[in-house]
Design a protein around this motif. Structure first.
Motif, PDB file in Angstrom:
ATOM      1  N   UNK A   1     -29.394  -8.891 -13.300  1.00 11.45           N
ATOM      2  CA  UNK A   1     -30.734  -9.371 -13.011  1.00 11.45           C
ATOM      3  C   UNK A   1     -30.882 -10.863 -13.269  1.00 11.45           C
ATOM      4  N   UNK A   2     -32.024 -11.239 -13.882  1.00 10.56           N
ATOM      5  CA  UNK A   2     -32.312 -12.654 -14.133  1.00 10.56           C
ATOM      6  C   UNK A   2     -31.467 -13.251 -15.247  1.00 10.56           C
ATOM      7  N   UNK A   3     -30.675 -12.428 -15.901  1.00  8.73           N
ATOM      8  CA  UNK A   3     -29.859 -12.923 -17.003  1.00  8.73           C
ATOM      9  C   UNK A   3     -28.775 -13.874 -16.529  1.00  8.73           C
ATOM     10  N   UNK A   4     -28.346 -13.714 -15.284  1.00  4.94           N
ATOM     11  CA  UNK A   4     -27.248 -14.517 -14.744  1.00  4.94           C
ATOM     12  C   UNK A   4     -27.779 -15.622 -13.841  1.00  4.94           C
ATOM     13  N   UNK A   5     -27.454 -16.847 -14.172  1.00  4.88           N
ATOM     14  CA  UNK A   5     -27.775 -18.014 -13.341  1.00  4.88           C
ATOM     15  C   UNK A   5     -26.469 -18.677 -12.926  1.00  4.88           C
ATOM     16  N   UNK A   6     -26.445 -19.196 -11.709  1.00  8.46           N
ATOM     17  CA  UNK A   6     -25.219 -19.809 -11.186  1.00  8.46           C
ATOM     18  C   UNK A   6     -25.540 -21.201 -10.669  1.00  8.46           C
ATOM     19  N   UNK A   7     -24.742 -22.152 -11.066  1.00  5.05           N
ATOM     20  CA  UNK A   7     -24.875 -23.521 -10.572  1.00  5.05           C
ATOM     21  C   UNK A   7     -23.639 -23.862  -9.746  1.00  5.05           C
ATOM     22  N   UNK A   8     -23.827 -24.148  -8.465  1.00  5.70           N
ATOM     23  CA  UNK A   8     -22.725 -24.473  -7.560  1.00  5.70           C
ATOM     24  C   UNK A   8     -22.685 -25.984  -7.347  1.00  5.70           C
ATOM     25  N   UNK A   9     -21.541 -26.590  -7.604  1.00  9.39           N
ATOM     26  CA  UNK A   9     -21.341 -28.018  -7.328  1.00  9.39           C
ATOM     27  C   UNK A   9     -20.058 -28.152  -6.516  1.00  9.39           C
ATOM     28  N   UNK A  10     -20.185 -27.888  -5.222  1.00  3.77           N
ATOM     29  CA  UNK A  10     -19.019 -27.883  -4.331  1.00  3.77           C
ATOM     30  C   UNK A  10     -19.346 -28.740  -3.109  1.00  3.77           C
ATOM     31  N   UNK A  11     -18.871 -29.965  -3.050  1.00  9.94           N
ATOM     32  CA  UNK A  11     -19.159 -30.832  -1.908  1.00  9.94           C
ATOM     33  C   UNK A  11     -18.459 -30.354  -0.641  1.00  9.94           C
ATOM     34  N   UNK A  12     -19.037 -30.710   0.481  1.00 14.21           N
ATOM     35  CA  UNK A  12     -18.467 -30.309   1.773  1.00 14.21           C
ATOM     36  C   UNK A  12     -17.057 -30.854   1.974  1.00 14.21           C
ATOM     37  N   UNK A  13     -16.750 -31.973   1.337  1.00 13.53           N
ATOM     38  CA  UNK A  13     -15.452 -32.621   1.559  1.00 13.53           C
ATOM     39  C   UNK A  13     -14.280 -31.784   1.075  1.00 13.53           C
ATOM     40  N   UNK A  14     -14.521 -30.799   0.203  1.00 14.00           N
ATOM     41  CA  UNK A  14     -13.409 -30.002  -0.325  1.00 14.00           C
ATOM     42  C   UNK A  14     -13.396 -28.580   0.223  1.00 14.00           C
ATOM     43  N   UNK A  15     -14.341 -28.226   1.073  1.00 10.15           N
ATOM     44  CA  UNK A  15     -14.450 -26.839   1.522  1.00 10.15           C
ATOM     45  C   UNK A  15     -13.273 -26.399   2.387  1.00 10.15           C
ATOM     46  N   UNK A  16     -12.612 -27.340   3.056  1.00  6.60           N
ATOM     47  CA  UNK A  16     -11.475 -26.976   3.912  1.00  6.60           C
ATOM     48  C   UNK A  16     -10.144 -27.009   3.171  1.00  6.60           C
ATOM     49  N   UNK A  17     -10.156 -27.380   1.901  1.00 13.15           N
ATOM     50  CA  UNK A  17      -8.917 -27.390   1.125  1.00 13.15           C
ATOM     51  C   UNK A  17      -8.398 -25.965   0.960  1.00 13.15           C
ATOM     52  N   UNK A  18      -7.079 -25.813   1.023  1.00 16.97           N
ATOM     53  CA  UNK A  18      -6.459 -24.497   0.938  1.00 16.97           C
ATOM     54  C   UNK A  18      -6.252 -24.089  -0.521  1.00 16.97           C
ATOM     55  N   UNK A  19      -6.598 -22.840  -0.825  1.00 14.28           N
ATOM     56  CA  UNK A  19      -6.385 -22.290  -2.165  1.00 14.28           C
ATOM     57  C   UNK A  19      -5.780 -20.894  -2.023  1.00 14.28           C
ATOM     58  N   UNK A  20      -5.016 -20.433  -2.997  1.00 15.60           N
ATOM     59  CA  UNK A  20      -4.509 -19.063  -2.935  1.00 15.60           C
ATOM     60  C   UNK A  20      -5.654 -18.057  -2.979  1.00 15.60           C
ATOM     61  N   UNK A  21      -5.520 -17.018  -2.193  1.00 18.92           N
ATOM     62  CA  UNK A  21      -6.556 -15.996  -2.134  1.00 18.92           C
ATOM     63  C   UNK A  21      -6.750 -15.334  -3.509  1.00 18.92           C
ATOM     64  N   UNK A  22      -8.030 -15.091  -3.845  1.00 20.01           N
ATOM     65  CA  UNK A  22      -8.392 -14.421  -5.103  1.00 20.01           C
ATOM     66  C   UNK A  22      -7.830 -15.155  -6.328  1.00 20.01           C
TER      67      UNK A  22
ATOM     68  N   UNK B   1     -30.552 -15.624 -21.210  1.00 25.40           N
ATOM     69  CA  UNK B   1     -29.959 -16.056 -19.940  1.00 25.40           C
ATOM     70  C   UNK B   1     -28.718 -16.905 -20.181  1.00 25.40           C
ATOM     71  N   UNK B   2     -27.839 -16.885 -19.188  1.00 23.97           N
ATOM     72  CA  UNK B   2     -26.649 -17.724 -19.258  1.00 23.97           C
ATOM     73  C   UNK B   2     -26.350 -18.368 -17.913  1.00 23.97           C
ATOM     74  N   UNK B   3     -25.935 -19.619 -17.977  1.00 25.14           N
ATOM     75  CA  UNK B   3     -25.634 -20.373 -16.749  1.00 25.14           C
ATOM     76  C   UNK B   3     -24.126 -20.433 -16.540  1.00 25.14           C
ATOM     77  N   UNK B   4     -23.693 -20.021 -15.360  1.00 23.98           N
ATOM     78  CA  UNK B   4     -22.291 -20.129 -14.968  1.00 23.98           C
ATOM     79  C   UNK B   4     -22.162 -21.292 -13.994  1.00 23.98           C
ATOM     80  N   UNK B   5     -21.250 -22.213 -14.276  1.00 24.81           N
ATOM     81  CA  UNK B   5     -21.044 -23.381 -13.424  1.00 24.81           C
ATOM     82  C   UNK B   5     -19.740 -23.222 -12.637  1.00 24.81           C
ATOM     83  N   UNK B   6     -19.824 -23.422 -11.336  1.00 28.55           N
ATOM     84  CA  UNK B   6     -18.630 -23.436 -10.480  1.00 28.55           C
ATOM     85  C   UNK B   6     -18.591 -24.811  -9.823  1.00 28.55           C
ATOM     86  N   UNK B   7     -17.604 -25.614 -10.215  1.00 27.14           N
ATOM     87  CA  UNK B   7     -17.551 -27.020  -9.813  1.00 27.14           C
ATOM     88  C   UNK B   7     -16.203 -27.289  -9.142  1.00 27.14           C
ATOM     89  N   UNK B   8     -16.251 -27.914  -7.990  1.00 29.57           N
ATOM     90  CA  UNK B   8     -15.021 -28.284  -7.284  1.00 29.57           C
ATOM     91  C   UNK B   8     -15.098 -29.759  -6.913  1.00 29.57           C
TER      92      UNK B   8
END
Length: 367
Positions: free
Chosen positions: A235-256, A276-283
């Protein structure tokens, strides 16, 4: 009846690659080295030695460049054939090019009275060079073929190890996903159907082994499907912050690779918090590398513990080492920001926009 075949390696890989600048530079270096050795072996000195070195350099570079161009054309235009036939064709191409260049050199020498080629007729000079080139080409091609076979065996072994690691992560992934579903059904049975649909999408992705590498945008979509499941459960306990610029979206990474890191952050970080807790995903891109950080808050000491085996983390570390060698790193550790302590999982990979065939998993075709 369905038949599955592993796609064969292109025969062009059996022919030395001389269509690119690095290979041509290496060839030029080798030819010049041979010219120097032949000059030293002739015991010439002073001006005569320099003159002989110049002539040998021009002659050997002419043979090298012509052979490279001919093999490049053969590599692109030769129809499918057995390995032995390819070997013989390459050897004959080198011999014919040497014959043509040697005969042309003799004609130029006689036409302008240069006096570099001894003898009255062309045949002693041409045949001597032809025999030398034939022996050198035979040894060189044999070495290249042996190296190619070794590389294919090493690649096959790495593919087998990679697929085994991929197979090992699926039960781990299934176990965690079913636990999440089991926790959701008693409390919110009305949304269980949506979660099952998302789970089916995740399993379809995890079972897809056609490619090792996928664009980062696809891996992020996998993460977002997983996050929808966890957001339903937490529910509301999970917050996610995405910091992923468009310039890196085409970079290749291993699946999973990013998804298990996010899963660890949710299970061992946010889900153990009372608030609540904030999870940050930064690329981001750092020079020639892609860096992906997954950060989650560190629960207090008295928070309920979740047992973990480290299967996913160890699996990711082994897989990226198989693909990239020492160029890739997975770094785990605690840090602190303005909001308090956090745990960071950092994935550092070579920044590659298009995956190369040498690091793709085996592909399968269905008839």
């Amino acid at each position: 009846m369905k038949r599955f075949e592993v796609s064969a390696t292109s025969q062009s890989s059996l022919i030395p690659e001389f269509c690119r600048a690095p290979a041509l530079l290496t060839l030029a270096y080798v030819m010049e080295l041979i010219a120097v050795l032949l000059t030293l072996a002739s015991y010439a000195s002073g001006e005569a030695a320099l003159k002989q070195l110049l002539v040998l350099s021009l002659y050997l570079h002419a043979i090298g460049l012509c052979c490279a161009g001919a093999l490049c054309g053969v590599r692109r235009g030769l129809p499918p054939a057995r390995d032995g036939v390819l070997f013989f064709v390459c050897w004959m191409v080198i011999a014919l090019v040497t014959f043509a260049v040697s005969f042309t050199a003799w004609l130029i020498d006689r036409r302008f009275a240069l006096g570099f080629v001894p003898g009255d007729g062309p045949w002693p000079f041409v045949l001597r060079n032809l025999v030398m080139a034939g022996i050198v080409a035979l040894l060189l091609l044999r070495y290249l073929w042996e190296r190619h076979q070794w590389q294919e065996e090493s690649r096959a072994e790495a593919d087998g190890r990679y697929l085994a690691l991929q197979a090992r992560i699926r039960p781990h992934f299934l176990f965690n996903a079913l636990n999440s579903l089991a926790e959701l059904i008693p409390s919110k049975p009305e949304v269980a159907e949506e979660m099952v649909i998302d789970l089916s999408d995740l399993f379809r992705v995890s079972l897809d082994s056609r490619q090792r590498l996928i664009p980062l945008r696809e891996e992020i979509e996998i993460v977002k499907i997983y996050m929808r499941i966890e957001e339903i459960r937490l529910g509301d306990k999970l917050l996610v912050n995405w910091e992923i610029p468009d310039a890196v979206l085409d970079a290749q990474v291993p699946r999973l690779t990013v998804q298990p890191l996010v899963e660890n952050g949710v299970l061992h970080g946010v889900s153990r918090l009372r608030a609540r807790g904030m999870l940050h995903v930064i690329a981001r891109r750092e020079g020639a590398f892609l860096v992906v950080d997954v950060e989650n808050p560190v629960p207090p000491e008295d928070a309920p513990k979740r047992a973990g085996t480290g299967t996913a983390i160890g699996n990711i570390a082994q897989r990226i080492k198989l693909i990239y060698g020492e160029r890739a790193k997975l770094i785990l550790g605690e840090d602190r920001d303005e909001f308090g302590p956090l745990f960071r999982a950092r994935l550092r990979l070579p920044f590659v926009v298009h995956s190369g065939g040498e690091i793709n998993a085996p592909t399968f075709t269905e008839d």
